[in-house]
Design a protein around this motif. Structure first.
Motif, short mmCIF file in Angstrom:
data_model
loop_
_atom_site.label_atom_id
_atom_site.label_comp_id
_atom_site.label_asym_id
_atom_site.label_seq_id
_atom_site.Cartn_x
_atom_site.Cartn_y
_atom_site.Cartn_z
N ASN A 147 -0.95 -5.56 -0.45
CA ASN A 147 -0.11 -5.02 0.62
C ASN A 147 -0.94 -4.29 1.68
O ASN A 147 -0.44 -3.41 2.37
CB ASN A 147 0.94 -4.06 0.03
N GLN A 148 -2.23 -4.64 1.77
CA GLN A 148 -3.16 -4.03 2.74
C GLN A 148 -3.27 -2.53 2.53
O GLN A 148 -3.37 -1.76 3.48
CB GLN A 148 -2.74 -4.35 4.17
N PHE A 149 -3.27 -2.11 1.28
CA PHE A 149 -3.44 -0.72 0.88
C PHE A 149 -2.37 0.19 1.49
O PHE A 149 -2.66 1.32 1.90
CB PHE A 149 -4.85 -0.23 1.24
N VAL A 150 -1.16 -0.33 1.54
CA VAL A 150 0.01 0.46 1.93
C VAL A 150 0.92 0.55 0.71
O VAL A 150 1.27 -0.47 0.12
CB VAL A 150 0.77 -0.18 3.11
N ILE A 151 1.28 1.78 0.30
CA ILE A 151 2.14 1.96 -0.86
C ILE A 151 3.49 1.30 -0.57
O ILE A 151 4.15 1.65 0.42
CB ILE A 151 2.32 3.45 -1.19
N PRO A 152 3.94 0.34 -1.40
CA PRO A 152 5.18 -0.39 -1.08
C PRO A 152 6.41 0.49 -0.92
O PRO A 152 7.23 0.28 -0.04
CB PRO A 152 5.32 -1.35 -2.27
N GLY A 153 6.56 1.50 -1.78
CA GLY A 153 7.78 2.30 -1.74
C GLY A 153 7.85 3.28 -0.58
O GLY A 153 8.84 3.36 0.13
N SER A 154 6.76 4.02 -0.38
CA SER A 154 6.76 5.11 0.61
C SER A 154 6.13 4.72 1.94
O SER A 154 6.18 5.50 2.89
CB SER A 154 5.99 6.31 0.04
N ASN A 155 5.48 3.54 2.04
CA ASN A 155 4.77 3.12 3.24
C ASN A 155 3.60 4.05 3.58
O ASN A 155 3.18 4.13 4.74
CB ASN A 155 5.70 3.00 4.45
N TYR A 156 3.11 4.76 2.59
CA TYR A 156 1.94 5.62 2.81
C TYR A 156 0.69 4.75 2.99
O TYR A 156 0.42 3.86 2.19
CB TYR A 156 1.75 6.58 1.64
N HIS A 157 -0.07 5.01 4.04
CA HIS A 157 -1.26 4.22 4.35
C HIS A 157 -2.48 4.83 3.65
O HIS A 157 -2.95 5.91 4.02
CB HIS A 157 -1.50 4.17 5.86
N MET A 158 -2.98 4.12 2.65
CA MET A 158 -4.19 4.55 1.97
C MET A 158 -5.42 4.21 2.84
O MET A 158 -5.32 3.44 3.79
CB MET A 158 -4.32 3.84 0.62
N ARG A 159 -6.54 4.79 2.49
CA ARG A 159 -7.77 4.45 3.20
C ARG A 159 -8.17 3.03 2.86
O ARG A 159 -8.00 2.56 1.75
CB ARG A 159 -8.89 5.42 2.82
N MET A 160 -8.74 2.37 3.85
CA MET A 160 -9.10 0.95 3.73
C MET A 160 -10.60 0.81 3.99
O MET A 160 -11.11 1.31 4.99
CB MET A 160 -8.29 0.13 4.73
#
Length: 327
Positions: free
Chosen positions: A43-56
């Motif tokens: 999911n391109q390092f985006v948390i599916p539930g919260s849409n939190y953008h992790m570092r990439m």
């Protein structure tokens, strides 16, 4: 010694024990939700539930931007690894060695040349995992070389910024990269080439005070921390309580510091559209055949075709070896 208890049983236990990878699960910093790592990666390092953008990481970022996940790694100039022979708790040379082993990268900035929806572009990515994405001599040379290549290829330059600031182990030499990269940005302006900056979490310090805020268009990822000094330092200086969300992407957009906040899933088409707009290149055109008259319906059927007009001749390979992303 009881060999059944002390020897045989531990060996059987080791055979039956299964090794669990350390990154099997990821905890969402926003909600505390545990998510399977593979799901987040897909999911391109985006948390599916919260849409939190992790570092990439830099490699994953380049893979998500270029067509067919293929690009050319740009050969970067060599610089002195430890010009000041700096040492604090550890030698600076040892810190660089550990960072290179951890990330597999030579330094904090990686530059690639390829196509974005058939249009040639040069992309530079700062990897926060490499010593906090700090700006040193090697990072400065990489950014300048990327901008020079953009001028040579007459292609837009896209910068993904993620940094904690200048690298203190290189002292004044790291601070000098701020005016040097500013001059390189001016070189892009004189060539009338687009310079697009994508601000990711976090972008702070000397990077924000130089090339990260000199783009023609500034895009921020949701929730990204963007600023020069930290919020605690600002509060201590002005002796006032800062508003909620201060220095976050959405707050800066509302106050005119960035042009748009774009979800990571929409980032690639947005960048392609901006590059076509700023270079005045024709967009993808869709032609639909007019429905045939009743008397000719038996001879011809309406059909829809999509044609793509290239913005420029196919780019020649830069003086670098082709690189294919690795898992």
């Amino acid at each position: 010694m009881n060999w059944l208890t002390n020897v045989v049983r531990p060996k059987i236990r080791n055979i039956l024990r299964r090794e669990t990878p350390e990154n099997l699960w990821i905890k969402c910093p926003d909600t505390g939700q545990l998510v399977f790592y593979k799901d987040v990666e897909q999911n391109q390092f985006v948390i599916p539930g919260s849409n939190y953008h992790m570092r990439m990481g830099a490699l994953a970022r380049l893979r998500s931007i270029f067509d067919n996940e293929t690009w050319y790694d740009v050969a970067l100039p060599e610089v002195v690894a430890d010009p000041l022979k700096f040492r604090d708790e550890r030698k600076y040379a040892d810190r660089i060695k550990d960072a290179r082993t951890k990330t597999g990268a030579h330094d904090a900035v990686r530059v690639g040349f390829g196509k974005l929806e058939t249009s040639p572009v040069v992309v530079a990515v700062q990897d926060f995992d490499f010593m906090g994405g700090s700006l040193g001599m090697a990072a400065g040379e990489a950014i300048i070389r990327g901008m020079e290549l953009a001028v040579e290829k007459h292609a837009p330059f896209i910068m993904f910024a993620a940094s904690g600031g200048a690298r203190m182990q290189e002292g004044i030499l790291s601070l000098m990269q701020m005016p040097r990269t500013t001059v390189a940005v001016q070189m892009l302006r004189e060539a009338k080439l687009p310079y697009i900056v994508v601000l990711t979490n976090p972008t702070t310090g000397g990077v924000t005070a130089s090339y990260a805020m000199l783009g023609d268009i500034h895009i921020a990822e949701p929730g990204a921390l963007i600023g020069f000094a930290g919020a605690r330092v600002i509060e201590q200086t002005i002796r006032e309580k800062l508003p909620d969300g201060f220095q976050r992407a959405e707050y800066l957009k509302d106050h005119g510091m960035v042009d748009m906040v774009v979800h990571r899933h929409d980032l690639r088409p947005t960048l392609a559209r901006l590059c076509r707009l700023l270079t005045k290149s024709p967009a993808l055109t869709v032609t639909t055949a007019v429905e045939a008259p009743a008397e000719a319906a038996a001879k011809a059927e309406p059909e829809t075709t999509a044609t793509e007009q290239p913005a420029a001749p196919a780019p020649t390979e830069p003086p670098a070896q082709p690189a294919t992303p690795q898992a």
